[in-house]
Enzyme design. Sequence first.
Site, short mmCIF file in Angstrom:
data_model
loop_
_atom_site.label_atom_id
_atom_site.label_comp_id
_atom_site.label_asym_id
_atom_site.label_seq_id
_atom_site.Cartn_x
_atom_site.Cartn_y
_atom_site.Cartn_z
N GLU A 90 0.85 -1.19 0.00
CA GLU A 90 0.00 0.00 0.00
C GLU A 90 0.88 1.24 0.00
OE1 GLU A 90 -4.14 -1.07 2.28
OE2 GLU A 90 -2.50 -0.34 3.51
N CYS A 91 0.65 2.14 -0.93
CA CYS A 91 1.33 3.43 -1.01
C CYS A 91 2.85 3.25 -0.95
CB CYS A 91 0.81 4.36 0.08
SG CYS A 91 1.14 6.11 -0.26
#
Length: 436
Positions: free
Chosen positions: A327-328
């Site tokens: 994530e990210c």
Amino acid sequence: MPAGLVISAPASGVGKTTLTLALARAWRNHGLKVQCFKSGPDYIDPAFHAAATGRASVNVDSWAMDRATIAHLVSRGADADIVLAEGSMGLFDGVATRGVSGTGASADIAEMLGWPVVLVIDPSGQAQTAAAIAAGLRDYRPGVRLAGVVLNRVASPRHEDLVRRALNDAGIAVFGALPRHAEISLPKRHLGLVQAEEQAEIGKLIDEAARFVAEHVDLDAVLRFAASWSPQPATNGLNVTPPGQRIALARDAAFSFVYPHMLEAWRAAGAEITTFSPLADEVPDANADVCWLPGGYPELHAGKIAANTRFRSGLRAFAETRPVHGECGGYMVLGAGLTDADGVRHEMAGLLGLETSFAKRRMHLGYRLAALAAPMPGHQAGARLRGHEFHYSTILAQPDTPLAVVHDATGAVIAETGSQRGRATGTFFHLIAEDR
């Protein structure tokens, strides 16, 4: 029976976090059980809350969560004496289009739970106008009750007197006024506050804030305005599916942005979480059936991550047989390369072809609704996921198969689709809940 309050303000940067931490620690020092929550998508404040109260704090979010989920989360405050929900941005700030149970505004939580609002007002550069702002916020939305205000960064006794008189004339209680006091300011970073675990002196800082606030704020008066609250029985679990039975979770200063309610939901569903540190050149648990790399600040540690060949080769070996999701910041590390703020490119894991640059900064911020075009750990193709994106990195290349069709809160399609290659997947948004 616990009493509840929402700590909010007209805008960001006014002092909500500092006041929340100070009140929580001051009441805890007086023998009360204090439970904190964070309204909206924020990975950092809950850790500060936990440091102040000794109890885990979680996010509640009206855009991404339904009322049953919010009720389930806040029920953890049933045994507390006082419950504080720290708002985000300004009291009524949310998105233009309603989500699951609201727009993401702190006012949604205040109205939903019936908790009065304590406003933090910074009257710098003004005097009586501060009362007009407070009165406007009080009257803006029926169903949202104002308990009173705490003034922050007051310049002088004369300044305080002018503002107090105006607020009293408007019928608004003033619980206290804090003069400027740089010693209790919390450090900042490009994505917000520096994380609690990175501050060796966090306990001392919160203690000083509590002492300072107790000296200038009538804590008993604030408590009298808090609303008695009877938590509803939490009959439903969280709207979250764990990505696997045994999850290898990256966790260190570069990988720490994961919502506490997600980890709790995974464990509640029977999953086991083991942690490892990429910065310490560690590899995922060989017995795990999925690896999850959350966001954080990999751009600040890109050189070290690139140099940690044991971590990178171990991650690649893991992905040969089991799924890996990022994530990210975790997504960026799964990519081919990351260019830091100085323009130096660092080789990443290479499980995806993603190339990102922090040298070319551009803020990406907002809620995300993603329809998965391919499966990712814990979710099948076609699932609709709600999350939030906040980063400054720029995509230089995103050549792999798009993972999802991603919309912002207005319904507009955005370019940050996430990627899928083999058993590796990644998104720029952080997952909050799945639509069902």
